[in-house]
Design an enzyme around this catalytic site. Sequence first.
Site, PDB file in Angstrom:
ATOM      1  N   LYS A 221      52.347  46.856  44.351  1.00  0.00           N
ATOM      2  CA  LYS A 221      51.183  45.977  44.496  1.00  0.00           C
ATOM      3  C   LYS A 221      51.203  44.886  43.425  1.00  0.00           C
ATOM      4  O   LYS A 221      51.543  45.159  42.268  1.00  0.00           O
ATOM      5  CB  LYS A 221      49.888  46.806  44.367  1.00  0.00           C
ATOM      6  CG  LYS A 221      48.622  45.970  44.454  1.00  0.00           C
ATOM      7  CD  LYS A 221      47.360  46.817  44.449  1.00  0.00           C
ATOM      8  CE  LYS A 221      46.142  45.904  44.463  1.00  0.00           C
ATOM      9  NZ  LYS A 221      44.881  46.618  44.437  1.00  0.00           N
ATOM     10  N   GLU A 270      32.545  44.272  39.546  1.00  0.00           N
ATOM     11  CA  GLU A 270      33.501  45.303  39.114  1.00  0.00           C
ATOM     12  C   GLU A 270      33.387  45.695  37.652  1.00  0.00           C
ATOM     13  O   GLU A 270      33.676  44.917  36.747  1.00  0.00           O
ATOM     14  CB  GLU A 270      34.929  44.807  39.398  1.00  0.00           C
ATOM     15  CG  GLU A 270      36.000  45.827  39.096  1.00  0.00           C
ATOM     16  CD  GLU A 270      37.257  45.644  39.926  1.00  0.00           C
ATOM     17  OE1 GLU A 270      37.376  44.624  40.627  1.00  0.00           O
ATOM     18  OE2 GLU A 270      38.128  46.530  39.866  1.00  0.00           O
TER      19      GLU A 270
HETATM   20  C1  LIG Z   1      40.999  39.677  42.133  1.00  0.00           C
HETATM   21  C2  LIG Z   1      39.815  39.658  42.735  1.00  0.00           C
HETATM   22  O1  LIG Z   1      39.300  40.745  43.396  1.00  0.00           O
HETATM   23  C3  LIG Z   1      39.801  42.056  43.179  1.00  0.00           C
HETATM   24  C4  LIG Z   1      38.641  42.945  43.218  1.00  0.00           C
HETATM   25  C5  LIG Z   1      38.165  43.469  44.391  1.00  0.00           C
HETATM   26  C6  LIG Z   1      38.929  43.343  45.561  1.00  0.00           C
HETATM   27  C7  LIG Z   1      40.175  42.832  45.545  1.00  0.00           C
HETATM   28  C8  LIG Z   1      40.973  42.765  46.784  1.00  0.00           C
HETATM   29  O2  LIG Z   1      40.558  43.316  47.804  1.00  0.00           O
HETATM   30  O3  LIG Z   1      42.043  42.156  46.809  1.00  0.00           O
HETATM   31  C9  LIG Z   1      40.818  42.391  44.274  1.00  0.00           C
HETATM   32  O4  LIG Z   1      41.659  43.419  43.852  1.00  0.00           O
HETATM   33  C10 LIG Z   1      38.967  38.467  42.734  1.00  0.00           C
HETATM   34  O5  LIG Z   1      37.853  38.517  43.246  1.00  0.00           O
HETATM   35  O6  LIG Z   1      39.389  37.425  42.194  1.00  0.00           O
END
Ligand SMILES: C=C(O[C@H]1C=CC=C(C(=O)O)[C@@H]1O)C(=O)O
Length: 466
Positions: A221, A270
């Site tokens: 990832k 988060e």
């Molecule tokens: C990196 C971000 O989100 C992260 C947090 C939640 C969901 C995410 C996703 O689904 O890709 C990302 O990992 C952002 O909002 O800039």
Amino acid sequence: MINLTFRDKQLNILSQDKDQSNKTLFSFTKKVKNINPAFFYESNRPHYKGKSFFWKSPDDGLVLVGLGITRSFINNSAEERFGQLERVWKKQLGSAMIDNPFETPGTGPLLFGGFSFDPYSIKEELWQPFGDALFYLPKFMLTALNGDCFMTVNLLENKEHEEAARLHAEKEIEELISHPMNENEHHASSSLLYKEEHSVGEWLTSVRDVVNLIKETKVEKVVLSRKMRLVFSNPPAPEEVLQNLNSQQPNSFIFAIESGERCFVGASPERLVKKSGNTIFSASLAGSIGRNKDPEEDLKLGQTLITDEKNLHEHALVVEMIKNALAPHCKSMEVPKHPELLKTPYIQHLYTPVKGTAKSSTSIFQLVEKLHPTPALGGVPTDKALELIREKEMMDRGLYAGPIGWTDFRGNGEFIVAIRSGLMKQDEAYLYAGCGLVADSNPEEELKETSMKFEPMLLAMEGTEE
Ligand SMILES: C=C(O[C@H]1C=CC=C(C(=O)O)[C@@H]1O)C(=O)O
Ligand SMILES: [Mg+2]
């Protein structure tokens, strides 16, 4: 290979004015009348431009407002930035005279600030005022929790001047809390001239490259982000943006920190880690889908997300990493087996809360160091993902996606992941949004996901009513 230019590599530039080194930290906290902290920030911030911060947690409702800086801690050394900050902070507290009869977390001397996402990335002038760690011990701080309000004053003084300084500060507190609270003040609405997304075509190529690499190698990832530049003819003030975020995103962590003429601001859903005594809370938030105004359609979207293999995988990698990072520091840990949905006004996410009991020797800085960056912002394996982010993004994330938060003199504190955020710089603002790439990622869908993630900050900057 790309050439990385590093910020100043001096090992220790944690700042303290020389003439202050023999001064003692005097800190006192008193209860004040109940005031609305958002209005308090709004009324007083213009007098403390470049020297303020704001924090609101949706969880316990804690609000911190810092005005003025008694000491700033800025660190431009990549190595050991967490440990170094903790050492200097402990030393400062070691000789402090603290008058705080209240047990309330977030009262008394407290550090507020943030760490950059990656100290080894290329450096842009844009983020220079924030270094790789910038923390403030505020001069005045309002703490609001459960309907109670407290003012803490932190003074670095020679012992013989302490009493006079305290009397003076008491008067200043009276002024701060008696400023008219701007409940009905009408802001001149800001006007956005244009917005430009940074090279979308190149970004999509990078996404394709990374997804292919994930398919072919052991990398599982990588979170790639992109940025958008806004140009205003009449830029909004940070307090306006915060006011919009407060009303538009009541369930997110809302934060702002200024350095000089720049202000980093956002509303993140988060949490990285919260420490309350020995109880710690962390969370995996990764995996995203949109929302729909129609409740039935919205439920369907949620169902799709919570059963989607690609998103579940994206999410599970974060849970796994958090468990491994916290295990050595915890006596026990509770981690639900399956994620739930967390809905923000514009996006829904997969969410797994993590709760643990920390070993008594564990500090919040140690936890932040171990957890950052989780694969919600970096990737798996972390080091390889960071290399790829440096190579493919070719930009300085600055504080975006880094840990931002506070710790008080008792060691309580909370850090979040500074996403859904932007940097305000005079008549410009830079917004950032990223997405977790895994083997099943579709580049066009990921582009849409990042567009959706720009939306909340765009609305807050434009001041558009929903
Ligand atoms: C990196 C971000 O989100 C992260 C947090 C939640 C969901 C995410 C996703 O689904 O890709 C990302 O990992 C952002 O909002 O800039
Ligand atoms: Mg995603």
